[in-house]
Design a protein around this motif. Sequence first.
Motif, short mmCIF file in Angstrom:
data_model
loop_
_atom_site.label_atom_id
_atom_site.label_comp_id
_atom_site.label_asym_id
_atom_site.label_seq_id
_atom_site.Cartn_x
_atom_site.Cartn_y
_atom_site.Cartn_z
N GLN A 10 32.64 41.02 19.96
CA GLN A 10 31.37 41.71 20.20
C GLN A 10 31.63 43.12 20.71
O GLN A 10 32.52 43.35 21.52
N THR A 11 30.86 44.07 20.23
CA THR A 11 30.96 45.44 20.74
C THR A 11 30.41 45.51 22.15
O THR A 11 29.27 45.09 22.40
N ARG A 37 34.09 49.67 27.86
CA ARG A 37 35.24 50.10 27.07
C ARG A 37 36.12 51.04 27.88
O ARG A 37 37.35 50.98 27.80
N SER A 68 25.51 41.88 27.39
CA SER A 68 25.57 42.09 25.94
C SER A 68 26.04 40.83 25.22
O SER A 68 25.62 40.56 24.10
#
Length: 403
Positions: free
Chosen positions: A203-204, A210, A397
């Motif tokens: 999943q991004t 990040r 998310s």
Amino acid sequence: MPVFVYRAADRRGQTIDGVMEAPDARAVVERLQRDAYFPIKVTAHAERARWPVFGGGGRVGQRDLLAFTQQLATLFEAGLPLDRALAILEELAPNPRVKAIVTDLLASVRGGASLSEALAKHHPRPFSRLYINMVRAGEKGGVLEVTLRRLAEFLEARAAFAEAVLSALAYPAVIFTVGLGAIVFLLTFVIPRFATIFADLGQTVPLPTRILLAVSAGFEQFWWVGVLAALAAVLAWRVWTGTPEGRLAWAQTVLGLPLVGRVAMKVETARFARTLGTMLKSGVPVMGALAVVGDMMTNQAIGRAVDRLADGVKRGGTLAAGMKEQARFPALAVHMVRVGEETGRLEEMLLKVADTFEADVRADMKRVLGLLEPAIILGMGVLVAFIVVAMLLAIFSINEIPL
């Protein structure tokens, strides 16, 4: 640097004995001549090899030296002769290192040496030139017990000042260390586990996550680069400051720093005033006292300034004028010293200068640390909050993945 034992005479024909660190015997002769002494004999100090070596490198701590001086002063004030006082201190020695030194002092005194001559065998550790010269002045003036008491008061005041500064720095250091350790733990052990989970899900993740994962991966893989860079920086600094030019440049750099420089100047001024005032009050000649004070300065630039000040006094100038010409000593210290010279109470005024600037240093440290502690807490809190928020964003998310 080699140590030399010297015997010299002053202009009145009185002889003095002492020890001095110098590159060679010629440097000792030149230094004595600058201080208005006439060298009689200068020899290499072979006794230094007799320094006893026990656990911790054979060094005696400042607390041991303070306790020894206080006890010796008390025994002298009680009317005990020197050899008996040393014999009692030999029995009371708190550890083998101190006992070995007191035993050697007792043997030297019973062999006919004066206390200052016996102390000179253990120069520069633990007995400094200041200590030896003050004892010598007390012996010549017949007030050794008074000199020892002043020495004890000097050592106690210096130790109390150092402990006050270290105590003030301890709490911020603990906060910073604990906070840094917590962040390193998160980056090293916690974040990599979440990185594996996020990679398996495919999943991004949000941008903050990040960034955090990239920092954690870089830290985990290349931490040794940072360690090597830190070690190289420390080694380069030690090599640079190991040379006279490097020490002088570093000392001038410290004095030029916006906030640290002002505090360092006050610390050196207090050290200068307390050392010089104590020595003058104990009967040490002003030129001999200034020579010792220059060596006692921890900042090389201030030490050089004191040496130039001594040259000015030797040529007939006043101490206050010399301090003003160097443009390093605070104006308040210069004015207080000038008042002391004009009223004939220079020793008392120097000690008041020391008390004043030590109090100023404590107040400055309190103000600075009062701002530093919340700044450290805030900085660490922001970093931890960023880590927590970045991980929560990634978790939210993941919860949005369609089943």
